[in-house]
Scaffold this motif. Structure first.
Motif, PDB file in Angstrom:
ATOM      1  N   SER A  28       0.829  -1.211   0.000  1.00  0.00           N
ATOM      2  CA  SER A  28       0.000   0.000   0.000  1.00  0.00           C
ATOM      3  C   SER A  28       0.865   1.262   0.000  1.00  0.00           C
ATOM      4  O   SER A  28       0.488   2.272  -0.583  1.00  0.00           O
ATOM      5  N   ASP A  69      -3.880  -2.195  -5.794  1.00  0.00           N
ATOM      6  CA  ASP A  69      -3.312  -2.598  -4.512  1.00  0.00           C
ATOM      7  C   ASP A  69      -4.227  -3.686  -3.954  1.00  0.00           C
ATOM      8  O   ASP A  69      -5.445  -3.640  -4.146  1.00  0.00           O
ATOM      9  N   THR A  70      -3.627  -4.681  -3.291  1.00  0.00           N
ATOM     10  CA  THR A  70      -4.448  -5.829  -2.870  1.00  0.00           C
ATOM     11  C   THR A  70      -4.143  -6.239  -1.434  1.00  0.00           C
ATOM     12  O   THR A  70      -3.166  -5.772  -0.836  1.00  0.00           O
ATOM     13  N   THR A  92      -5.183  -4.006   4.288  1.00  0.00           N
ATOM     14  CA  THR A  92      -5.883  -3.836   3.007  1.00  0.00           C
ATOM     15  C   THR A  92      -6.722  -5.073   2.708  1.00  0.00           C
ATOM     16  O   THR A  92      -6.236  -6.195   2.831  1.00  0.00           O
ATOM     17  N   ILE A 132      -4.906   2.621   3.147  1.00  0.00           N
ATOM     18  CA  ILE A 132      -4.502   2.794   4.538  1.00  0.00           C
ATOM     19  C   ILE A 132      -3.197   2.030   4.749  1.00  0.00           C
ATOM     20  O   ILE A 132      -3.079   0.860   4.370  1.00  0.00           O
TER      21      ILE A 132
HETATM   22 MG   LIG Z   1      -1.865  -2.884   2.277  1.00  0.00          MG
END
Ligand SMILES: [Mg+2]
Ligand SMILES: Nc1nc2c(ncn2[C@@H]2O[C@H](COP(=O)(O)OP(=O)(O)O)[C@@H](O)[C@H]2O)c(=O)[nH]1
Length: 432
Positions: A227, A267-268, A248, A240
């Motif tokens: 992230s 993003d995962t 996340t 976040i």
């Molecule tokens: Mg993350």
């Protein structure tokens, strides 16, 4: 047909607003707004009045008579001050007059198409150009707008029609001895054409990506800095970031410009065994996203890049994170530190270099499902011909060629095969 009008600029206050009016009643504009008609194609300052002879604004007006206007119809352009109330007053005046109405979406371009000013692929190119945000999107859309795709399709279609002519010659000879040379030329041309069309299907994937963006998914174990990298690249605090593993869950998405390439970065959720149902769903989504991506960035801060097996043929790039923590790795995978902003430019370069390698040699690309479907249907019809005995059933092959010509023609929308066929056939003599 109605005369249409619309603001050609955006729907906000601005320095200048351009209202365009297209259609056969356009020449009535000076009368409607009580100003002296300007000379064609000459920008002229005029005071505009409403139907009660109250002033609306001073404006620059230009008259473009058809058919040499962009839509092919008579067009008036009114350049007013960029005021919403001025725009409203002009709209009110025009709406009061019969056969004037506000244009539908894309209706000016549609009229340009209907009047033969542009073909469908050029119309699509205009739309893509307006929506283009990166350099590669610009290049692709401007080439379609210039007619590069239309030209290529026309060329293919002409080849199909040439093949039809050859076939016609075969039909005429069918009672006599078959001129083998004609059949050989026919087969060679057909296979060349098929090869070219198949190549274009292969590279269409790239064309679609340039239009919609290449998908890049960040994968890795929790807390490796996924992230953080995502936020850094998107220049926003979208995700976040905490020291807590498993922060996340949803797949987050941002559209970025990597040196001219449009990129959708995802993003995962961090990949790990978990008892949390919500986190499990997040992990499933992460893997699903990765499967359909063009590039997967696998991040690790400890040299462990193991992830569940993926079917996807996506390019995998392993990335060592948190390089500021003085970690020593023997391998050549890129090393980054989001904290110290190190190595990220190099990582983008690796990605961009890969996207450049993907670029097909052919730079006239099919970019839409519609194009791809049309070419695929033409290919199916042309392939069918190899199963036909040309001496015995030339008319079956002719039918397939006709289907192919129609399918290619539909992409640019020249549907009338017969007309062009006649044209071409008249210039051929038997045996040629
Ligand atoms: Mg993350
Ligand atoms: N030292 C250092 N810490 C980092 C770096 N990138 C991220 N972190 C920290 O690592 C932790 C996890 O980061 P996050 O981006 O949430 O990881 P994710 O779980 O993979 O999304 C946070 O405390 C970050 O501040 C880096 O480049 N260097």
């Amino acid at each position: 047909m109605d005369t249409i009008f619309s603001s050609a600029t955006n729907a906000q206050k601005s320095a200048v607003k351009i209202i365009r009016i297209s259609g056969e009643a356009s020449p009535k504009i000076p009368e409607i707004f009580s100003f002296k008609p300007p000379k064609p194609r000459v920008a002229s300052l005029r005071r505009l009045y409403d139907l009660n002879k109250n002033i609306i604004d001073d404006a620059v007006v230009i008259f473009f008579p058809g058919p040499s206007s962009v839509t092919g119809e008579d067009i008036f352009e009114i350049h007013t001050h960029g005021s919403l109330i001025v725009e409203k007053k002009i709209y009110d005046c025009l709406s009061n007059i019969s056969r004037f109405r506000i244009a539908d979406r894309g209706e000016f371009t549609k009229r340009a198409f209907l009047n033969g000013k542009i073909d469908l692929t050029q119309a699509e190119g205009i739309n893509d150009l307006i929506n283009a945000e990166t350099e590669s999107q610009f290049k692709l859309s401007i080439s379609h707008y210039e007619g590069a795709l239309c030209e290529k399709l026309k060329l293919w279609r002409n080849e199909v029609i040439f093949l039809l002519a050859k076939l016609e010659a075969l039909i005429d000879f069918s009672d006599e001895e078959l001129p083998q040379e004609i059949e050989a030329v026919f087969k060679k041309k057909l296979s060349c054409l098929l090869k070219e069309m198949k190549n274009s299907i292969r590279s269409s994937n790239y064309g679609e990506r340039i239009r919609n963006g290449f998908t890049i998914t960040i994968l890795g174990k929790p807390n490796v800095g996924k992230s953080s990298l995502f936020n850094y690249l998107s220049n926003k605090k979208l995700a976040i970031v905490t020291e807590e593993a498993g922060t996340t869950r949803d797949v987050l998405e941002v559209l970025l410009d990597f040196e001219g390439f449009p990129v959708i970065l995802n993003d995962t959720a961090g990949l790990r065994k978990t008892n949390s149902n919500i986190e499990k769903i997040g992990i499933d989504r992460a893997l699903e996203k990765a499967e359909t991506s063009d590039i997967i960035l696998i991040l690790s801060d400890c040299g462990d890049f193991s992830i569940p097996e993926l079917k996807s043929g996506a390019k995998k790039i392993l990335v060592h994170t948190k390089s500021d923590l003085n970690k020593h790795y023997k391998d050549d995978w890129p090393k980054i530190s989001v904290k110290k902003q190190n190595g990220i430019k190099e990582l983008i370069k690796i990605i961009v270099d890969y996207l450049k390698i993907l670029a097909p040699k052919d730079n006239v690309l099919l970019t839409r499902k519609r194009h791809i479907q049309g070419v695929k249907r033409a290919i199916t019809a042309l392939k069918q011909i190899s199963t036909i005995n040309l001496t015995q059933n030339p008319e079956l092959a002719a039918e397939d060629l006709r289907i192919a010509a129609t399918e290619i023609g539909k992409i640019t929308n020249i549907i009338d095969v017969e007309e062009i066929l006649d044209d071409i056939f008249n210039n051929f003599c038997i045996g040629k």
